[in-house]
Write an enzyme that holds these catalytic residues in place. Structure first.
Site, PDB file in Angstrom:
ATOM      1  N   ARG A 174      46.632  38.773  39.514  1.00  0.00           N
ATOM      2  CA  ARG A 174      45.845  39.258  40.661  1.00  0.00           C
ATOM      3  C   ARG A 174      45.109  40.552  40.264  1.00  0.00           C
ATOM      4  NH1 ARG A 174      45.734  44.303  43.573  1.00  0.00           N
ATOM      5  NH2 ARG A 174      44.720  43.901  45.563  1.00  0.00           N
ATOM      6  N   VAL A 175      43.842  40.631  40.608  1.00  0.00           N
ATOM      7  CA  VAL A 175      43.040  41.822  40.333  1.00  0.00           C
ATOM      8  C   VAL A 175      42.380  42.256  41.636  1.00  0.00           C
ATOM      9  CG1 VAL A 175      41.027  42.708  39.079  1.00  0.00           C
ATOM     10  CG2 VAL A 175      42.626  41.163  37.929  1.00  0.00           C
ATOM     11  N   GLY A 176      42.457  43.543  41.952  1.00  0.00           N
ATOM     12  CA  GLY A 176      41.873  44.046  43.198  1.00  0.00           C
ATOM     13  C   GLY A 176      40.471  44.590  42.991  1.00  0.00           C
ATOM     14  N   ASP A 177      40.139  45.620  43.733  1.00  0.00           N
ATOM     15  CA  ASP A 177      38.781  46.171  43.737  1.00  0.00           C
ATOM     16  C   ASP A 177      38.484  47.087  42.554  1.00  0.00           C
ATOM     17  OD1 ASP A 177      40.769  47.881  44.955  1.00  0.00           O
ATOM     18  OD2 ASP A 177      39.139  49.249  45.480  1.00  0.00           O
ATOM     19  N   THR A 232      46.528  53.391  43.232  1.00  0.00           N
ATOM     20  CA  THR A 232      45.283  53.777  42.590  1.00  0.00           C
ATOM     21  C   THR A 232      45.098  55.290  42.516  1.00  0.00           C
ATOM     22  OG1 THR A 232      44.355  51.776  43.581  1.00  0.00           O
ATOM     23  CG2 THR A 232      42.807  53.249  42.545  1.00  0.00           C
ATOM     24  N   THR A 267      40.613  53.706  47.119  1.00  0.00           N
ATOM     25  CA  THR A 267      42.035  53.363  47.001  1.00  0.00           C
ATOM     26  C   THR A 267      42.437  52.612  48.254  1.00  0.00           C
ATOM     27  OG1 THR A 267      44.282  54.265  47.027  1.00  0.00           O
ATOM     28  CG2 THR A 267      42.550  55.743  47.762  1.00  0.00           C
ATOM     29  N   GLY A 268      43.258  51.585  48.079  1.00  0.00           N
ATOM     30  CA  GLY A 268      43.681  50.832  49.255  1.00  0.00           C
ATOM     31  C   GLY A 268      43.833  49.364  48.923  1.00  0.00           C
ATOM     32  N   HIS A 269      43.868  48.553  49.940  1.00  0.00           N
ATOM     33  CA  HIS A 269      44.092  47.117  49.772  1.00  0.00           C
ATOM     34  C   HIS A 269      42.833  46.491  49.162  1.00  0.00           C
ATOM     35  CE1 HIS A 269      46.418  43.533  51.530  1.00  0.00           C
ATOM     36  NE2 HIS A 269      45.699  43.142  50.506  1.00  0.00           N
ATOM     37  N   GLY A 270      42.918  46.160  47.876  1.00  0.00           N
ATOM     38  CA  GLY A 270      41.740  45.875  47.082  1.00  0.00           C
ATOM     39  C   GLY A 270      40.891  44.711  47.544  1.00  0.00           C
TER      40      GLY A 270
HETATM   41  N1  GLY Z   1      43.099  49.197  45.215  1.00  0.00           N
HETATM   42  C1  GLY Z   1      43.841  48.669  44.146  1.00  0.00           C
HETATM   43  C2  GLY Z   1      44.165  47.259  44.313  1.00  0.00           C
HETATM   44  O1  GLY Z   1      44.175  46.719  45.412  1.00  0.00           O
HETATM   45  O2  GLY Z   1      44.449  46.619  43.326  1.00  0.00           O
END
Ligand code: GLY
Length: 300
Positions: free
Chosen positions: A195-198, A167, A218-221
């Protein structure tokens, strides 16, 4: 650097992703976030809005193959890029985002078109069709794939530890006191198709509210989405200073099990950022000063 009078109220923070990356790329990553910051600043200094400046910074990082956004995005389980992006203008609390787009080089520009429409979020094939309606040309999905990401993807498929960096984003305060945030990502390497994150979720990856602040993550969405991390950081400004506000939001993400970073600017032009990963490339500029960093040491 000396500021002329009308620049005293401006503030910009740009990041190029939190995670752990090849140290051989640190110089180039820091130089790129500094260039993106300076491009946003130049736009502001010549009268652009916070939203325009935030889009400018993110577009530049999308175009740089070092970053996980646009060209150079992470590849999903089937080996192609699916892109997410979002923009938010704090004035009207206007929000626009796209998710899982495969054929647009600069999804942040498409997110801006969504913000200007009656919609908030468009996904997949529908987002691509909307891009064509708005004059944004299709790119060959292969143009988005770099050798660096193909190698990361191969390593991830083999179950080896791969470089992780996710990100890009920018937060901006303009001379009229408007706040905006923008972000773009290819998500996580080897992620499930669809798959869609944050990033494209309002309040999770991006949030801006007039009179308060703008933040992007930014990070694990999945964790940032559950924590509504960007919204949480901005709302925390009601009772915390900016440094405490970003840490407060990251603490909640960490409590849920996730790691990453946040950048923020408040309505007074104070900037802040924090990370719970070893690295995050970040560059900032305001009346308080300017700098850039990737690990724990200040860079410039
Ligand atoms: N932060 C971006 C994602 O996890 O997709």
């Amino acid at each position: 650097m000396a500021l002329v009078e009308h620049e005293r109220s401006l503030a910009v923070v740009v990041h190029g992703g939190a995670g752990r990356v090849d140290p051989a790329t640190w110089d180039d990553r820091v130089a790129a976030v500094v260039r993106a910051r300076d491009a946003a600043w130049s736009r502001l200094a010549s009268g652009a809005s916070a939203l325009e400046a935030a889009v400018e910074a993110v577009r530049r990082l999308e175009d740089d193959p070092l970053f996980n956004a646009g060209v150079g995005a992470a590849l999903n389980r089937e080996g192609f890029a699916e892109l997410d992006a979002a923009v938010m203008d704090g004035e009207e609390r206007a929000f626009g985002a796209v998710a899982a787009v495969r054929d647009v080089r600069n999804p942040v520009e498409l997110a801006l078109e969504v913000l200007r429409s009656e919609h908030v979020l468009l996904a997949g094939e529908g987002a691509s069709r909307f891009a064509r309606e708005r004059g944004i040309p299709a790119c060959d999905p292969r143009e988005l794939v770099t050798e660096r990401q193909r190698e990361r993807w191969r390593r991830a498929r083999r179950g080896e530890a791969a470089e992780r960096s996710g990100t890009v984003g920018a937060v901006v305060l303009d001379a009229a006191g408007r706040l905006a945030a923008a972000s773009s990502t290819g998500g996580m390497v080897d992620q499930r198709v669809g798959r869609v994150g944050d990033t494209p979720l309002p309040g999770a990856g991006v949030y801006a509210e007039a009179g308060l602040g703008a933040a992007t993550a930014t990070g694990h969405g999945e964790y940032f989405a559950r924590a509504l991390a960007s919204w949480r950081a901005v709302l925390a400004l009601r009772e915390r200073d900016p440094d405490e506000a970003v840490r407060h939001a990251l603490n909640e993400v960490e409590r849920l099990g996730g790691r990453g970073g946040l950048i923020l600017v408040d309505a007074r032009g104070r900037t802040a950022w924090a990370k719970t990963t070893p690295e995050m490339s970040v560059a900032w500029r305001s009346a308080e000063g300017e700098g850039a960093q990737i690990g724990d040491e200040a860079w410039v």
